[in-house]
Scaffold this motif. Structure first.
Motif, mmCIF file in Angstrom:
data_model
loop_
_atom_site.group_PDB
_atom_site.id
_atom_site.type_symbol
_atom_site.label_atom_id
_atom_site.label_comp_id
_atom_site.label_asym_id
_atom_site.label_seq_id
_atom_site.Cartn_x
_atom_site.Cartn_y
_atom_site.Cartn_z
ATOM 1 N N LEU A 20 0.508 -1.091 0.014
ATOM 2 C CA LEU A 20 0.568 0.397 -0.148
ATOM 3 C C LEU A 20 1.248 1.450 0.019
ATOM 4 C CD1 LEU A 20 -2.721 0.882 -0.065
ATOM 5 C CD2 LEU A 20 -2.720 0.470 2.897
ATOM 6 N N LYS A 21 2.155 1.278 0.610
ATOM 7 C CA LYS A 21 2.669 2.463 0.644
ATOM 8 C C LYS A 21 3.593 2.768 -0.629
ATOM 9 C CE LYS A 21 5.273 -0.025 3.667
ATOM 10 N NZ LYS A 21 5.955 0.270 5.136
ATOM 11 N N ALA A 22 3.800 1.642 -1.117
ATOM 12 C CA ALA A 22 4.162 1.498 -2.558
ATOM 13 C C ALA A 22 3.227 2.560 -3.619
ATOM 14 C CB ALA A 22 4.789 0.305 -3.328
ATOM 15 N N ARG A 23 2.209 1.930 -4.063
ATOM 16 C CA ARG A 23 1.035 2.668 -4.496
ATOM 17 C C ARG A 23 0.461 4.354 -4.412
ATOM 18 N NH1 ARG A 23 -3.764 -2.017 -4.173
ATOM 19 N NH2 ARG A 23 -2.529 -2.582 -2.301
ATOM 20 N N LEU A 24 1.169 4.549 -2.540
ATOM 21 C CA LEU A 24 0.354 5.932 -2.548
ATOM 22 C C LEU A 24 1.831 6.715 -2.707
ATOM 23 C CD1 LEU A 24 -0.807 5.194 1.686
ATOM 24 C CD2 LEU A 24 -2.392 5.879 -0.679
ATOM 25 N N VAL A 25 2.822 6.203 -2.959
ATOM 26 C CA VAL A 25 4.347 7.265 -2.797
ATOM 27 C C VAL A 25 3.936 7.287 -4.694
ATOM 28 C CG1 VAL A 25 6.464 6.862 -3.402
ATOM 29 C CG2 VAL A 25 5.118 6.468 -1.428
ATOM 30 N N LEU A 26 3.189 6.058 -5.490
ATOM 31 C CA LEU A 26 2.936 6.250 -6.738
ATOM 32 C C LEU A 26 1.785 7.167 -6.994
ATOM 33 C CD1 LEU A 26 3.701 2.864 -8.504
ATOM 34 C CD2 LEU A 26 5.398 4.713 -8.752
ATOM 35 N N PHE A 28 1.684 10.018 -6.019
ATOM 36 C CA PHE A 28 2.116 10.597 -5.419
ATOM 37 C C PHE A 28 2.821 11.470 -5.981
ATOM 38 C CE2 PHE A 28 5.527 13.742 -3.529
ATOM 39 C CZ PHE A 28 5.183 14.809 -2.689
ATOM 40 N N LEU A 29 3.488 10.988 -6.397
ATOM 41 C CA LEU A 29 4.718 11.118 -7.365
ATOM 42 C C LEU A 29 3.682 11.246 -9.407
ATOM 43 C CD1 LEU A 29 7.236 10.987 -9.088
ATOM 44 C CD2 LEU A 29 7.765 8.580 -9.373
ATOM 45 N N ALA A 30 2.285 10.904 -9.403
ATOM 46 C CA ALA A 30 2.302 10.695 -10.743
ATOM 47 C C ALA A 30 1.150 12.368 -9.957
ATOM 48 C CB ALA A 30 0.679 10.132 -10.345
ATOM 49 N N LEU A 31 0.867 12.174 -8.887
ATOM 50 C CA LEU A 31 0.038 13.461 -9.101
ATOM 51 C C LEU A 31 0.397 14.920 -9.298
ATOM 52 C CD1 LEU A 31 -2.654 15.519 -8.466
ATOM 53 C CD2 LEU A 31 -1.750 14.970 -5.990
ATOM 54 N N ALA A 32 2.204 14.277 -8.097
ATOM 55 C CA ALA A 32 2.978 15.950 -8.410
ATOM 56 C C ALA A 32 3.633 15.974 -10.407
ATOM 57 C CB ALA A 32 4.406 15.492 -7.776
ATOM 58 N N LEU A 33 3.707 14.733 -10.834
ATOM 59 C CA LEU A 33 4.006 14.686 -11.904
ATOM 60 C C LEU A 33 2.689 15.982 -12.904
ATOM 61 C CD1 LEU A 33 5.869 11.627 -13.192
ATOM 62 C CD2 LEU A 33 6.899 13.784 -13.058
ATOM 63 N N LEU A 161 12.609 14.068 -6.972
ATOM 64 C CA LEU A 161 13.545 13.082 -6.121
ATOM 65 C C LEU A 161 12.750 13.669 -5.031
ATOM 66 C CD1 LEU A 161 16.228 11.391 -8.424
ATOM 67 C CD2 LEU A 161 13.835 11.075 -8.426
ATOM 68 N N LEU A 162 13.249 14.254 -4.498
ATOM 69 C CA LEU A 162 13.547 14.563 -2.446
ATOM 70 C C LEU A 162 12.074 14.603 -2.675
ATOM 71 C CD1 LEU A 162 15.209 15.616 -0.328
ATOM 72 C CD2 LEU A 162 14.898 18.238 -1.153
ATOM 73 N N LEU A 163 11.471 15.041 -3.230
ATOM 74 C CA LEU A 163 9.670 15.481 -2.423
ATOM 75 C C LEU A 163 9.446 13.743 -2.562
ATOM 76 C CD1 LEU A 163 8.482 18.537 -4.407
ATOM 77 C CD2 LEU A 163 8.694 18.336 -2.441
ATOM 78 N N THR A 164 9.446 13.319 -3.496
ATOM 79 C CA THR A 164 9.437 11.547 -3.668
ATOM 80 C C THR A 164 9.666 10.788 -2.490
ATOM 81 O OG1 THR A 164 8.833 11.825 -6.359
ATOM 82 C CG2 THR A 164 9.317 9.858 -4.832
ATOM 83 N N ALA A 165 11.226 11.481 -1.856
ATOM 84 C CA ALA A 165 11.764 10.299 -0.649
ATOM 85 C C ALA A 165 11.019 11.393 0.382
ATOM 86 C CB ALA A 165 13.171 11.015 -0.398
ATOM 87 N N TYR A 168 7.586 9.281 0.804
ATOM 88 C CA TYR A 168 7.820 8.089 1.190
ATOM 89 C C TYR A 168 8.051 7.865 2.638
ATOM 90 C CZ TYR A 168 9.933 3.226 1.540
ATOM 91 O OH TYR A 168 9.461 1.210 1.855
ATOM 92 N N ALA A 169 8.985 8.697 3.387
ATOM 93 C CA ALA A 169 9.285 8.950 4.736
ATOM 94 C C ALA A 169 7.680 8.945 5.343
ATOM 95 C CB ALA A 169 10.061 10.089 5.002
ATOM 96 N N TRP A 170 7.004 10.109 4.543
ATOM 97 C CA TRP A 170 5.615 10.208 5.084
ATOM 98 C C TRP A 170 4.993 9.076 5.461
ATOM 99 C CZ3 TRP A 170 0.780 10.975 3.743
ATOM 100 C CH2 TRP A 170 -0.538 11.440 4.341
ATOM 101 N N VAL A 171 4.618 8.740 4.667
ATOM 102 C CA VAL A 171 3.843 7.379 3.837
ATOM 103 C C VAL A 171 4.844 6.296 4.900
ATOM 104 C CG1 VAL A 171 2.615 6.217 2.693
ATOM 105 C CG2 VAL A 171 2.480 8.246 2.052
ATOM 106 N N ARG A 172 5.868 6.116 4.994
ATOM 107 C CA ARG A 172 5.342 5.340 6.287
ATOM 108 C C ARG A 172 5.256 5.152 7.432
ATOM 109 N NH1 ARG A 172 9.902 1.192 5.182
ATOM 110 N NH2 ARG A 172 10.847 0.221 6.970
#
Length: 319
Positions: A20-26, A28-33, A161-165, A168-172
């Motif tokens: 679930l964490k990986a999907r949430l990060v994806l 977020f990344l898709a939304l940011a892009l 990439l920094l925002l993605t990291a 990911y830390a926040w979702v974790r």
């Protein structure tokens, strides 16, 4: 090589489908892009429209005046005065004058200024005697037009990439209670109710952990009640079983009497094993420990239950 790529892609797809964490990060990344691309496209369209409607005619008229001040043939003193007064670069190419206000080593021949033909046409003026005057922005008259988008793109990628990291830390951290709930469910499934699931936050996941703890507590009480009922029934069966065995002992010796005594003995042993097992389940505090001679125990066991089986014992005397 192909099967490795396919295996990696399959493993990655399974990981993304499970985590679930990986999907949430994806997401977020898709939304940011998507947000960045939409903003850039809208901003570009807005500025291009404003450029065509307002800025382009003003810049064109201003460059016409600058080219007129330089003159024909071009006056290098006037061109130097313009570059000293304004943040501009001027390059003059022609039969009489070859001059550049900001000489820099070229990367590709005559490659200077923006690549857009409309920009190049706007920044170039040709004099009556055949000289070509090219205007630029300060030190960016040559390679600067190419270098700025390059480092700006790398900086944007690094920031993304920094925002993605960080995401990911926040979702974790946000989904950390899920790992606690999973570990607690495994403990409860194995019958270990000694450690409840920690409630780290007061949100939906914290409420879920509390509900699972409440369910485990109810299950523990239910199992304890069933065990107490079973122990009570087993204990109460001892008295009628003892009386039945006593009555069977008073019967005449026959095959039926022996069979009845054997069945009653098996029932007694089952009840004893059940009570003993429940007492042992209460922990080591319920045991009555004492010193035991293991050699004597083994010899007695073999003599009682395995007599005549040809079993040889080799026991250490000091055991």
């Amino acid at each position: 090589m192909t099967w490795r790529v396919q295996w990696l892609s399959t493993a990655l797809a399974r990981r993304l489908g499970y985590s679930l964490k990986a999907r949430l990060v994806l997401v977020f990344l898709a939304l940011a892009l998507g947000t960045a691309l939409t903003f850039l496209a809208g901003t570009r369209e807005l500025f291009s429209t404003g450029w065509r409607a307002l800025a382009r005619p003003l810049v064109a008229d201003y460059l016409d005046r600058l080219a007129s001040d330089i003159g024909s043939p071009p006056d290098l003193a006037r061109a130097q005065a313009i570059t000293a007064r304004l943040p501009l670069s001027i390059q003059i190419d022609g039969p009489l004058r070859q001059w550049h206000s900001h000489p820099q080593p070229q990367q590709r021949g005559d490659d200077h200024g923006p690549h857009d033909p409309q920009w190049r046409g706007l920044l170039e003026r040709r004099t009556a005697d055949g000289h070509l005057i090219r205007f630029g922005i300060g030190d960016w008259g040559t390679r600067g037009w190419e270098q700025r988008p390059r480092w700006f793109g790398w900086a944007t990628l690094g920031m993304l990439l920094l925002l993605t990291a960080l995401a990911y830390a926040w979702v974790r951290r946000l989904l950390r209670p899920l790992a606690d709930i999973q570990a607690g469910a495994l403990r409860y499934g194995s019958g270990d109710f000694s450690q409840p699931i920690p409630q780290r936050r007061r949100d939906e996941l914290g409420a879920l952990a509390g509900q699972v703890n409440a369910m485990a507590s109810g299950l523990q009480h239910m199992l304890a009640g069933q065990r107490s009922l079973l122990l009570a029934i087993s204990h109460e069966l001892r008295s009628p079983l003892t009386r039945a065995r006593l009555h069977a002992e008073l019967l005449d010796d026959s095959a039926q009497r022996q069979a009845l005594l054997r069945d009653l003995g098996q029932m007694r042993d089952l009840i004893s094993d059940l009570l003993e097992g429940e007492r042992l389940a209460g922990g080591a505090a319920a045991l009555q420990r004492e010193t035991l001679d293991l050699n004597a125990l083994v010899r007695a066991l073999v003599a009682d239950q395995f007599a005549g089986r040809g079993i040889g014992l080799h026991l250490a005397d000091a055991l």
